[in-house]
Design an enzyme around this catalytic site. Structure first.
Site, mmCIF file in Angstrom:
data_model
loop_
_atom_site.group_PDB
_atom_site.id
_atom_site.type_symbol
_atom_site.label_atom_id
_atom_site.label_comp_id
_atom_site.label_asym_id
_atom_site.label_seq_id
_atom_site.Cartn_x
_atom_site.Cartn_y
_atom_site.Cartn_z
ATOM 1 N N ARG A 36 0.858 2.692 -2.392
ATOM 2 C CA ARG A 36 1.684 1.650 -3.164
ATOM 3 C C ARG A 36 1.429 1.950 -4.654
ATOM 4 N NH1 ARG A 36 -1.297 -3.370 -0.990
ATOM 5 N NH2 ARG A 36 -0.306 -4.360 -2.855
ATOM 6 N N CYS A 41 -3.994 -4.623 -9.919
ATOM 7 C CA CYS A 41 -3.407 -4.533 -8.420
ATOM 8 C C CYS A 41 -2.159 -5.095 -8.336
ATOM 9 C CB CYS A 41 -4.585 -5.042 -7.539
ATOM 10 S SG CYS A 41 -5.003 -6.737 -7.805
#
Length: 295
Positions: free
Chosen positions: A187, A247
């Site tokens: 990701r 994040c």
């Protein structure tokens, strides 16, 4: 507290089990289940109501946030946090122990732990190993949901522990702090999709990648301080210098904040909007990704 207290931020399952034999959950000791899942393949509140540690109350991360924000999980105001946790029977002298039921062991509990610290509460710990290992050890669970007596809690925001979009933008030139992304490598790189696929994967220019799961054992416990220190070192992260974690939306970032706290670094900050905000606000050329449109 006892030798079972691994650090100010971490308590063992044995410690909590023993504590519950002599101290009924209340204003002195409050246990919170912070289980929350995205995408919503599991219902954290429903699972809590079905089975939880005796005396535990449910801390809803999706409820205790700034609801007017267009971004996913931003911290609420001081007044909102004060009222929310006060209604959970927590005051400024309460020792709060937080866990979640995710299979990795510690996932959302670290976010709730960080929120308490952001609002000035130092008597807060994460249950090492989480609900997964509580159950595995055959310790008691219940479906009984207690109604706590409201307490007065005064939240005082520590702004140094929270970074904004503008802070991250400015840091690209000033290099005031190291920026580390705690998401899985795919990701971060942009080779794997983001959960829910409402935004594309990728990362903020200049950020390093250190997945939060690196700090957990296969059994769901935090790794040793020596192992944690090595993980930061291998990525070239200097714990003596300013550090901010990002994040997707400021949740798993808190796992790295917890790890650095255990190592004695108490000033690690979180970019609260994280990649979700950055994706929506930054120019396309300010997003690094290997994502291909044909995927």
């Amino acid at each position: 507290m006892s030798h079972h207290l691994l650090s100010r931020a971490l308590v063992s399952i044995n410690w909590l089990s023993e504590a519950l034999k002599t101290c009924k959950p209340g204003a002195a000791l409050r246990i919170l289940d912070a289980s929350f899942y995205y995408p919503p393949i599991r219902d954290g509140r429903k699972e809590y109501e079905e089975k939880h540690i005796p005396g535990a109350l449910y801390f809803d991360i999706d409820e205790c946030k700034e609801k007017t924000s267009p971004y996913e999980t931003m911290i609420p105001s001081e007044s909102y946090f004060s009222k929310y946790v006060g209604n959970l029977g927590i005051n400024n002298d309460t020792h709060v122990v937080i866990y979640d039921a995710d299979q990795v062991g510690v996932y959302y509990a670290a976010r709730a732990w960080w929120m308490f610290r952001v609002f000035g509460h130092s008597k807060v710990s994460v249950l090492n190993g989480g609900f997964r290992n509580w159950v595995k050890q055959g310790l008691p669970v219940t479906s009984e949901v207690e109604k706590p007596k409201p307490e007065s809690f005064r939240a005082v925001l520590n702004p140094s522990l929270v970074k904004s979009y503008e802070d991250i933008q400015r840091n690209r030139n000033t290099k005031e702090f190291q920026l580390v992304d705690s998401r899985p490598e795919g990701r971060y790189l942009g080779t794997e999709p983001e959960p829910g696929e409402v935004i594309l994967p990728g990362h903020i220019p200049g950020s390093l990648n250190l997945p939060f799961t690196s700090f957990l054992t296969e059994e769901g416990f935090e790794k040793t301080p020596e192992e944690m220190k090595q993980l930061f070192k291998e990525k070239g992260i200097d714990l003596t210098k300013p550090l901010t974690i990002t994040c997707r939306r400021g949740v798993t970032a808190c796992q790295l904040v917890l790890a650095s706290f255990i190592l004695g670094k108490e000033d690690t900050a979180v970019y609260d909007g994280s990649w979700f905000e950055w994706f929506h606000r930054a120019k396309p050329e300010d997003r690094v990704t290997q994502w291909k449109d044909e995927k």
